[in-house]
Write an enzyme that holds these catalytic residues in place. Structure first.
Site, short mmCIF file in Angstrom:
data_model
loop_
_atom_site.label_atom_id
_atom_site.label_comp_id
_atom_site.label_asym_id
_atom_site.label_seq_id
_atom_site.Cartn_x
_atom_site.Cartn_y
_atom_site.Cartn_z
N ASP A 177 -7.38 1.79 7.40
CA ASP A 177 -6.03 2.58 7.77
C ASP A 177 -6.14 3.22 8.89
O ASP A 177 -6.87 3.17 9.65
CB ASP A 177 -6.09 3.24 6.25
CG ASP A 177 -4.64 3.36 5.78
OD1 ASP A 177 -3.60 3.62 6.81
OD2 ASP A 177 -4.33 3.04 4.66
N GLU A 223 0.83 -1.13 -0.14
CA GLU A 223 -0.01 -0.14 0.21
C GLU A 223 0.75 1.19 -0.09
O GLU A 223 0.38 2.31 -0.50
CB GLU A 223 -0.97 0.08 1.29
CG GLU A 223 -2.15 1.05 1.30
CD GLU A 223 -1.49 2.39 1.69
OE1 GLU A 223 -2.21 3.31 1.89
OE2 GLU A 223 -0.67 2.45 2.47
N GLU A 224 1.93 1.36 0.74
CA GLU A 224 2.91 2.45 0.97
C GLU A 224 3.53 2.89 -0.21
O GLU A 224 4.16 3.74 -0.22
CB GLU A 224 3.73 2.13 2.13
CG GLU A 224 3.17 2.05 3.46
CD GLU A 224 2.39 2.92 3.99
OE1 GLU A 224 2.35 4.35 3.54
OE2 GLU A 224 1.77 3.26 5.20
#
Length: 352
Positions: free
Chosen positions: A228, A205-206
């Site tokens: 999140d 995701e990052e």
């Protein structure tokens, strides 16, 4: 579980250690474990087989570093993985995961005694930083197993702070979301719900919501909730309208982020459910980042989606801070949402 997940290693693209640990928590509360070919993993729980399919997912990866080169003197030059701010990096401990095992190091910094007045006011650039692992040559570092491409993650113990409900640890972005998915599955154990739930976590995701894109194609959900964290606005130096949430006042529902405008009917459904169930809920707007919902909501002809989670202090650093009651209220609210999300609700969410 949050402690273990927080202290586990798993930079973007290198989530295997934390994924293996995470799967041990998913297995006892799931009917079936489902994985894609990109490292993402979810637990499947069938409430009503012909009901809507719901994807509820955090992300396993944490921001980290990547070994780029070893200097002749044995220092490690690195590439950042994910969004780092240079001012939170100097003099911090890290661990390099090599093929021979883990090696502890520190991001080197010049002592203030040697800094000129001008240097003290300057920000050290990440490209000029290095990691010291206590050796004196490239050969020594290589003998320990270090080589280009090895992942590097922060070292930070998970600890309780002064308030017994407030904890600090690394990788809370987004091991809190991962843990939330497990606890929702646990809360639904033996409970009826008019849908099939896929709850777990994505990867990478990052670095661009990459695992979200592969997982949503694998699951093909009707509805999705990205789990999140938000940015707590209750510390000095943050304007109250730049970050709307505060620790201890409930989980957060994102009304805007850089990757998605949430489905307005789904947003209202969650707000109304929180009100009906008397569960505290905050809203947050984050223009400077995105969530996995940014990929989920564009799958197929469109998937009603929102982003939801815990507000946290000091994310994208070696240690963040969260409030346990926010986490617990988030689990309770999501459990109630899943219990109510039937075909009638789905049809309403799609009627934009």
């Amino acid at each position: 579980m949050i402690r273990a997940l927080s202290e586990a290693h798993g930079a973007s693209g290198f989530e295997t250690p934390v994924r293996k640990l995470y799967q041990t928590y998913l297995e006892p509360v799931s009917d079936e474990i489902v994985r894609d070919h990109f490292g993402s993993v979810v637990g499947k729980k069938v409430g009503k087989a012909d009901g809507p399919s719901i994807l509820l997912a955090g992300h396993l990866d944490e921001i980290g570093l990547l070994t780029k080169a070893i200097t002749d003197e044995g220092f490690i030059k690195f590439q950042t993985i994910g969004g780092w701010w240079s001012q939170v990096m100097l003099a911090q401990r890290v661990t390099i995961q090599t093929r021979k095992g883990e090696i502890t190091g520190i991001i080197g910094s010049k002592p203030p005694h040697l800094l000129s007045a001008k240097e003290r006011d300057e920000v050290v650039k990440i490209k000029d930083m290095f990691i010291d692992i206590g050796v004196s040559s490239k050969a020594e570092a290589e003998e320990l197993g270090v080589r280009p491409g090895d992942p590097i993650t922060p070292i930070s113990a998970f600890v309780q702070l002064g308030n017994p409900n407030v904890y600090m640890g690394k990788a809370l972005d987004n091991r809190l979301g991962c843990a939330t998915a497990v606890e929702v599955l646990r809360a639904l154990k033996g409970q009826d719900h008019p849908n099939t739930l896929f709850a777990g976590a994505t990867t990478q995701e990052e670095v661009g919501l990459r695992g979200a894109q592969t997982l949503v194609h694998h699951i093909k959900p009707d509805v999705s909730i990205a789990l999140d964290v938000g940015i707590s606005g209750d510390t000095p130096g943050i304007d109250g309208y730049d970050a709307l949430s505060a620790l201890g006042k409930g989980p957060i529902l994102l009304i805007y982020d850089g990757s998605m405008l949430p489905n307005p009917r789904f947003r209202d459904f969650i707000m109304d459910t929180a009100s009906d169930a008397k569960i505290p809920l905050q809203v947050e707007s984050i223009a400077g980042g995105g969530t996995d919902a940014g990929r989920f909501h564009m799958y197929g002809s469109g998937v009603p989606s929102v982003a939801f989670g815990c507000t946290t202090r000091y994310i994208h650093s070696h240690a963040a801070v969260y409030h346990q009651e926010d986490f617990d209220h988030g689990v309770a609210l999501l459990t109630e949402v899943i219990k109510r999300l039937d075909h009638g609700v789905l049809n309403d969410l799609r009627d934009l």
